[in-house]
Design a protein around this motif. Structure first.
Motif, PDB file in Angstrom:
ATOM      1  N   LEU A 692       0.855  -1.191   0.000  1.00 53.23           N
ATOM      2  CA  LEU A 692       0.000   0.000   0.000  1.00 53.23           C
ATOM      3  C   LEU A 692       0.888   1.237   0.000  1.00 53.23           C
ATOM      4  N   LEU A 693       0.589   2.186  -0.874  1.00 57.21           N
ATOM      5  CA  LEU A 693       1.326   3.442  -0.870  1.00 57.21           C
ATOM      6  C   LEU A 693       0.878   4.308   0.296  1.00 57.21           C
ATOM      7  N   PRO A 694       1.747   5.198   0.771  1.00 55.68           N
ATOM      8  CA  PRO A 694       1.352   6.113   1.855  1.00 55.68           C
ATOM      9  C   PRO A 694       0.068   6.849   1.498  1.00 55.68           C
ATOM     10  N   GLY A 695      -0.828   6.953   2.455  1.00 54.32           N
ATOM     11  CA  GLY A 695      -2.129   7.564   2.210  1.00 54.32           C
ATOM     12  C   GLY A 695      -3.220   6.552   1.979  1.00 54.32           C
ATOM     13  N   ASP A 696      -2.826   5.276   1.775  1.00 54.07           N
ATOM     14  CA  ASP A 696      -3.794   4.181   1.608  1.00 54.07           C
ATOM     15  C   ASP A 696      -4.724   4.381   0.422  1.00 54.07           C
ATOM     16  N   ALA A 697      -4.249   5.094  -0.609  1.00 50.07           N
ATOM     17  CA  ALA A 697      -5.114   5.316  -1.774  1.00 50.07           C
ATOM     18  C   ALA A 697      -4.828   4.355  -2.913  1.00 50.07           C
ATOM     19  N   THR A 698      -3.629   3.792  -2.919  1.00 49.84           N
ATOM     20  CA  THR A 698      -3.216   2.957  -4.048  1.00 49.84           C
ATOM     21  C   THR A 698      -2.565   1.681  -3.557  1.00 49.84           C
TER      22      THR A 698
END
Length: 929
Positions: A692-698
């Protein structure tokens, strides 16, 4: 310390037996064969005839008579000084005794030694001139045999060449051993099963004692040929904790057996006549230990450990500097039973003049990066000048840093008989004795031929080697003062205070930071070759293992002379490390870490200063979790895939779990609703990992179809595809807007990436910043916490550590025999752990690239998490295993999946764990405190 304890045991044994005789009364390389109860007849046939009751001992180079009366001296007559040996013939006024069978032996000689009169240890008294002594045996029938033996040994002693003498005495010894065997009546039980019997010698300091070795299914026995000091030495195999193969006289003939875990003093040291006998006995004992270990009867049994197995414990503070040096000495063939290979410890303190010892001042300490011979620059220049002019083979130092003479120099007050044995019945000149700590240190700095280091006793608890408690007469110095207690430095209030402060210095921050430099010189890569030359650390070739092949020397005189030189000059320890030794992990020094004047410069490394210290122990939740990791319990399980799970990623709040699988899908599972929320397929090929990328968007997923896929959680669709490899992508990592992708195409690629906005499906822009090339397929990668280093593991078992700031390789370590399944840095970035298809768990020091710990499981460990000390691994069988790396053992087996555990995730607080397996399940675990 070990030698002192051993000496006291011998003294207690002698007190118990009321015997003054010891093997130390023999010459070096001399054997004691037999004894006979006898009377020494003084003034035979005269009006003042006197009988002195005692024991006549026949040795290979001398005859020794030990009177029963303590007031009488022990008599030692060298056979080489004998003029005539024979059966005593009655004559003159005594002729009327001839009707009875004579049981007397007559010795006519030119020199005799008188020893331990009134049982006082002192230099031997010598009387010269032609003399005749008569000894009357209790068993008169043995006289002819004894005379024949003495004449045979006398002929050997009088041979011109030393090699011929040795050969003849050896032949006599072997004949005696061949005519005898181990007395089976000495077995502890009639049911014991004999495994092996052979001939050997029991080794004690300066002397060896021949006899028979016997091993059964329960005991190890040694029966001395002469029955001294007791008829049989017996060791119960169940009590054995450690065994070590030893080299004795630079030959692979020794075996040392310990019934304790940490003591340097063994229970028996045996020297065999054939290497195969030594190896066979080692095999029997090691097999017994391994069998009992598998039965979990004695998990503490360790046959033989490597130096690296202790290094990790030392680095992380679980072994003190003192304990670590003891282990290294032990592994380098140093033994308190062999004074030519006695344990060596460093001089630590440089200040023996001040009234107070300041351990916060770097000037208080000796430069540990230099051998003693290189500490004085002026002396070193003279030595180097001589070295340059010297023909091959060159050496810088004409004497060694450890030898029997140096050991006994320090220990003469507690072991005077050993000094007398070594120096033919004399103490050293009073002014050359161990009189003062400061004087000894000064001489080591300035003396033309004095380069000695210290012994473990200087950092122990027993002060007896510093105090003349035996009230020995060690001579008078030129100034008129008698040699008594050792003079201590002004900062030591007493011998106990001296040892205490020496121990504190050894365990100080400065020494902990620099001890690895001294280890490099004595046990490591600066011991031999060009690195030794560069470090001014070159000694005589005969002191090194492999410096001479004694078996290739045919001339017996040359061989004996060579062996004598080896044993008396001292021996360099067995080399344990061939690469620079790792530094110890120490807390930041408060006072002098930045100001040390003679510090060696730190090796350039991508490890940041903040990573030099211990993990932050204030993170109580992490510490508590790892301390209780064996109490892990299964909380929930869900089967959400059709094939093996390959990757796990969890949102920051822990509510959503993303998994990838060989069934080619990415799935999103809700922990709250316990339901599968999404299932995404990018192609028909297996997905290998996700993050998961930081921010949990991707969510990013890697695939066997050579691509990396980006999935937008907010928009519910594939956002981007990175087609960057020519074969399957095996693993991906992300740090600071950079993507790292490993592939079966033998590369790891570094990409720059701009994260997508959370409110629109904007595509990522990627540029390849670096390509880290490998020789074969890369199966796993991992980053350190700072994102400055990367570790990769290949299909052929090689671990590579890369500096990401320069995209260069730091170390390449082929440490597995098959595919590497997982690899990761410790939280402090000091170490890398790797697991492979070969079942090994290997720990590598990042700074040096040294393999410092290796444990083997009975099956492959597919994945793991660790805190630097403990490991939780997922096994091929589906179990979760807890490993104690510092203790070198498996702590717990926890039942888990029905197939291999293929991936594992732990939250930042270390309180929650998720595993995925070949059984298509994900399992949620919790710690129960």
């Amino acid at each position: 310390m070990a030698f002192i304890r051993k000496k006291r045991r011998e003294q207690q044994l002698q007190l118990y037996s009321k015997e003054r005789f010891s093997l130390l009364l023999l010459n070096l390389e001399e054997y004691y064969f037999e004894q006979h109860t006898a009377n020494h007849i003084q003034n035979k046939g005269g009006h003042h005839e006197r009988k002195i009751r005692g024991s006549l001992k026949i040795c290979s180079k001398s005859v020794i008579f030990e009177p029963d009366a303590m007031s009488q001296p022990i008599i030692k007559i060298p056979l080489r000084d004998c003029i005539k040996i024979g059966k005593h013939e009655e004559n003159g006024s005594s002729r009327h005794f001839t009707k009875a069978k004579s049981g007397a032996i007559s010795l006519l000689f030119s020199q005799v030694y008188f020893i331990k009169e009134h049982n006082i240890v002192a230099p031997y008294k010598i009387e010269r001139g032609t003399m005749e002594y008569v000894f009357e045996l209790d068993v008169s029938g043995k006289v002819e045999d004894v005379v024949e033996t003495l004449l045979q040994l006398h002929r050997a002693s009088c041979l011109d060449k030393l090699g011929d003498q040795t050969a003849m005495i050896t032949a006599i010894l072997q004949s005696r051993l061949a005519r005898t065997s181990f007395d089976k009546n000495r077995f502890q039980s009639v049911s014991e099963k004999l495994h092996m019997e052979c001939q050997a010698e029991m080794v004690t300091p300066l002397v060896t004692n021949p006899g028979h070795v016997c091993i059964t299914d329960t005991n190890l026995y040694f029966q001395p040929l002469n029955g001294h000091p007791k008829p049989v030495v017996q060791i119960t195999l169940q009590d054995v904790r450690r065994i070590y193969k030893r080299r004795h006289g630079l030959m692979p003939l020794g075996l040392e057996v310990f019934c304790t875990e940490d003591d340097l003093c063994s229970d028996i040291y045996l020297k065999f006549y054939e290497p195969q006998d030594r190896d066979d006995l080692y095999f029997y004992i090691a097999t017994y230990l391994d069998y009992n270990k598998k039965l979990n009867f004695h998990e503490h049994h360790v046959a033989e450990r490597t130096a690296e197995s202790y290094t990790l414990q030392w680095q992380r503070g679980h072994l003190s500097n003192y304990q670590y040096l003891l282990h290294l000495n032990n592994l380098a063939d140093r033994s308190c039973n062999d004074l030519s290979q006695y344990p060596v410890f460093p001089w630590i303190i440089n200040d023996y003049c001040s009234a107070e010892l300041d351990l916060s001042n770097p000037g208080t300490f000796r430069d540990l990066s230099r051998p003693v011979g290189a500490l004085n620059k002026e002396r070193l220049e003279r030595l180097l000048s001589r070295y340059q002019e010297m023909p091959e083979p060159k050496f810088m130092y004409g004497s060694h840093y450890s030898s029997p003479g140096y050991v006994l120099f320090y220990l003469v007050r507690i072991a005077p008989e050993y000094m007398l044995c070594l120096q033919n019945g004399r103490f050293d000149n009073a002014d050359r004795m161990f009189n003062s700590i400061a004087e000894t240190w000064k001489n080591c700095l300035d003396g033309a031929t004095d380069f000695k280091e210290l012994i473990p006793e200087f950092y122990g608890d027993d002060v007896s080697f510093l105090v003349n408690s035996l009230k020995l007469d060690l001579g008078k110095r030129q100034g008129g003062q008698m040699v008594d207690d050792v003079e201590l430095p002004p900062w030591a209030r007493s011998p106990e205070d001296f040892l205490q402060k020496s121990k504190e210095a050894l365990e100080s921050g400065y020494v902990s930071e620099h001890l690895h430099e001294w280890i490099d010189l004595i046990f490591g890569y600066k011991q031999k070759g060009t690195d030794a030359v560069g470090a001014h650390n070159v000694f005589h070739p005969l002191t090194y293992e492999g410096g001479v092949d004694l078996n290739s020397i045919e001339d017996p005189d040359e061989k004996v002379a060579m062996l004598t030189q080896i044993l008396e000059f001292g021996q360099t320890p067995k080399q344990l490390f061939v690469t620079p030794h790792p530094r110890r992990i120490t807390p930041k020094c408060k006072s002098f870490s930045q100001t040390c004047g003679h510090n060696a410069p730190l090796v350039d490394s991508p490890v940041s200063p903040g990573e030099e210290s211990f993990e932050d122990l204030t993170e109580e939740s992490k510490t508590l979790a790892w301390n209780n990791i064996t109490k892990l319990q299964l909380h929930e399980r869900y089967k959400i895939h059709k094939e093996a799970v390959t990757g796990i990623a969890v949102s920051g709040n822990g509510s959503s779990v993303f998994t990838t699988s060989q069934d080619s899908t990415l799935k999103m599972f809700s922990k709250e609703s316990k339901m599968l929320q999404r299932s995404i397929s990018f192609s028909n090929m297996a997905l290998s990992s996700c993050l998961l990328l930081p921010g949990d968007a991707t969510v990013i997923s890697s695939s066997w179809d050579n691509n990396v896929y980006f999935y937008s959680i907010a928009f519910g669709r594939r956002q981007d595809t990175l087609m960057g490899h020519d074969d399957a992508v095996s693993k991906i990592c992300w740090h600071d807007n950079r993507l790292y992708s490993a592939s079966w195409d033998s590369t790891v690629k570094v990409w720059s990436g701009v994260p997508a906005e959370t409110t629109c499906p904007k595509r990522h822009r990627f540029d390849m910043l670096a390509e880290l090339e490998h020789d074969v397929s890369v199966d796993t990668i991992s980053l350190n916490a700072a994102g400055t280093m990367l570790v990769s593991g290949t299909r052929e078992g090689t671990v590579s550590i890369w500096d990401l700031t320069t995209a260069t390789i730091l170390h390449q370590i082929p440490c597995h025999s098959g595919t590497i399944r997982d690899a990761a840095f410790s939280p402090d970035s000091r170490h890398v752990l790797s697991t492979g298809a070969d079942g090994c768990l290997n720990v590598i020091d990042v700074q040096t690239g040294m393999l410092i710990s290796s444990m083997t499981s009975d099956e492959p460990q597919r994945c793991f998490i660790w805190d630097g000390n403990s490991v939780l691994s997922g096994s091929q069988s589906g179990e979760l295993l807890v490993w104690d790396l510092l203790g070198g053992k498996l702590s717990e087996r926890i039942q888990g999946h029905a197939g291999a555990v293929t991936c594992i995730w732990m939250n930042e607080q270390c309180s929650s764990i998720i595993t995925g397996g070949e059984d298509r399940q994900i399992m949620f675990w919790k710690l129960q405190y």
